[in-house]
Design a protein around this motif. Structure first.
Motif, PDB file in Angstrom:
ATOM      1  N   VAL A 235       0.856  -1.181   0.000  1.00 22.86           N
ATOM      2  CA  VAL A 235       0.000   0.000   0.000  1.00 22.86           C
ATOM      3  C   VAL A 235       0.892   1.231   0.000  1.00 22.86           C
ATOM      4  O   VAL A 235       1.839   1.320   0.783  1.00 22.86           O
ATOM      5  N   ASP A 236       0.617   2.159  -0.925  1.00 26.10           N
ATOM      6  CA  ASP A 236       1.451   3.355  -1.034  1.00 26.10           C
ATOM      7  C   ASP A 236       0.568   4.581  -1.198  1.00 26.10           C
ATOM      8  O   ASP A 236      -0.397   4.557  -1.961  1.00 26.10           O
ATOM      9  N   LEU A 237       0.911   5.631  -0.442  1.00 26.02           N
ATOM     10  CA  LEU A 237       0.190   6.897  -0.595  1.00 26.02           C
ATOM     11  C   LEU A 237       1.177   7.973  -0.972  1.00 26.02           C
ATOM     12  O   LEU A 237       2.083   8.283  -0.200  1.00 26.02           O
ATOM     13  N   SER A 238       1.081   8.479  -2.195  1.00 25.06           N
ATOM     14  CA  SER A 238       1.916   9.637  -2.527  1.00 25.06           C
ATOM     15  C   SER A 238       1.126  10.598  -3.398  1.00 25.06           C
ATOM     16  O   SER A 238       0.319  10.184  -4.245  1.00 25.06           O
ATOM     17  N   ASP A 239       1.367  11.887  -3.171  1.00 29.84           N
ATOM     18  CA  ASP A 239       0.659  12.959  -3.891  1.00 29.84           C
ATOM     19  C   ASP A 239      -0.855  12.774  -3.864  1.00 29.84           C
ATOM     20  O   ASP A 239      -1.527  12.937  -4.897  1.00 29.84           O
ATOM     21  N   ASN A 240      -1.381  12.404  -2.714  1.00 26.79           N
ATOM     22  CA  ASN A 240      -2.839  12.251  -2.563  1.00 26.79           C
ATOM     23  C   ASN A 240      -3.436  11.119  -3.387  1.00 26.79           C
ATOM     24  O   ASN A 240      -4.636  11.107  -3.646  1.00 26.79           O
ATOM     25  N   VAL A 241      -2.591  10.204  -3.852  1.00 28.85           N
ATOM     26  CA  VAL A 241      -3.094   9.053  -4.608  1.00 28.85           C
ATOM     27  C   VAL A 241      -2.647   7.781  -3.894  1.00 28.85           C
ATOM     28  O   VAL A 241      -1.456   7.602  -3.623  1.00 28.85           O
TER      29      VAL A 241
END
Ligand code: BG6
Length: 305
Positions: A5-11
């Motif tokens: 699971v990855d969260l970057s730049d609001n995505v």
């Protein structure tokens, strides 16, 4: 192997060891991509969709709350935009739970939780709908499966009324060869034919023009789940099975050639042939929540191809 699971730049992206994956924009908590293990995209996303938070995302699964369609002017939602504010507000990512904690094998699924409360709304919107609400939206990715669950809580002492719906753009190969089973005998409001009510006669609804209908299928009161599943077929083969929990209505929408031509954020222009919106919701009436009460509704999409 564990889900990634990855969260970057609001995505947010999540991927299971099986290769199944999902992408969720915090803007609207909009699912923009759902791929099964073989890499096949299951959702339609317009190539001209605004992904910068300037307007609701065209495609994927926009979330409709607290009103579906143009808000009735005399209702408490009357000042809100079409389909409400959930799809054009930034949500918070609350965290993930793996299937181990849900009592299943570690790599089987991953649940992603998103939250929205008045604190996330701009002041103008808060004034237009001044209720103390709390939403938790859970997106669970499984093998060949995507589950959407919306939990609505009234955290104030004033009751409020709402509608909600998952505005799901399913990717299909050819709308002309696509049909929906499970709607026979269902009353529906046809927005194309001046919002009149009809009864569905076909056991397999096919498409030959603009379609914009809100179905309320009869419930099977003897079944454990009274809400009958809907089955999408392509070329006669099952491609999606949609099951519902506490969502009695289903909007079926395809804008067809002319309407889509007029939508600036819908590309490519022949993309109308490759999507079908099957939108489980609670929209034909209002759900009233008293202060302190909560409600939950969900839908599961299974990919069969
Ligand atoms: C459907 C409605 O759910 O959404 C249609 O039934 C509407 O009437 C469509 O055109 C798209 O709405 P919007 O606001 O995303 O352009």
């Amino acid at each position: 192997a564990q889900p990634i699971v990855d969260l970057s730049d609001n995505v947010l992206t999540a991927r299971l060891p099986s290769g199944d994956s999902v992408t969720v924009y915090l803007y609207g908590a909009t699912v923009t991509s759902w791929k099964t293990g073989n890499g096949a995209e299951q959702l339609f996303l317009s190539s001209a969709a605004a992904l910068d938070g300037s307007k609701p995302i065209r495609g994927g699964i926009p979330l409709v709350f607290p009103v579906f369609g143009p808000p009735p002017k005399t209702h408490a939602t009357g000042q809100l935009p079409q389909h409400g504010f959930a799809r054009n507000t930034y949500w918070e990512f609350l965290g993930k739970s793996s299937s181990e904690s849900l009592g299943r094998k570690a790599d089987d699924s991953v649940k992603l939780d998103f939250g929205l409360s008045p604190a996330n709304l701009d002041e103008a919107t808060r004034k237009k709908w001044p209720y103390e609400f709390g939403l938790v939206y859970s997106v669970t990715l499984g093998k060949g499966k995507l589950e959407c669950l919306l939990h609505v809580q009234n955290k104030g002492d004033q009751s409020f009324e709402f509608q909600s719906l998952f505005h799901t753009y399913l990717a299909v190969k050819d709308i002309h060869k696509t049909a929906v089973k499970g709607l026979k005998s269902s009353p529906y409001v046809d927005k194309v034919r001046s919002a009149q009510t009809f009864t569905e006669e076909s056991s397999s609804l096919s498409f030959s023009g603009e379609t914009d209908r809100v179905y309320t299928p009869p419930q099977d009161t003897k079944a454990a789940n009274p809400l009958v599943p809907l089955v999408v077929t392509e070329d006669g083969k099952e491609s999606f099975v949609v099951t519902r929990d506490a969502l009695p209505d289903v909007t079926v929408w395809n804008g067809w050639e002319d309407k889509i031509k007029g939508m600036g954020d819908f590309e490519p222009k022949d993309g109308w042939k490759r999507y079908l919106c099957i939108e489980p919701g609670s929209v034909s009436s209002w759900t009233k929540l008293e202060g302190g009460d909560a409600w939950e509704g969900g839908a599961t999409y299974e990919s069969k191809l």
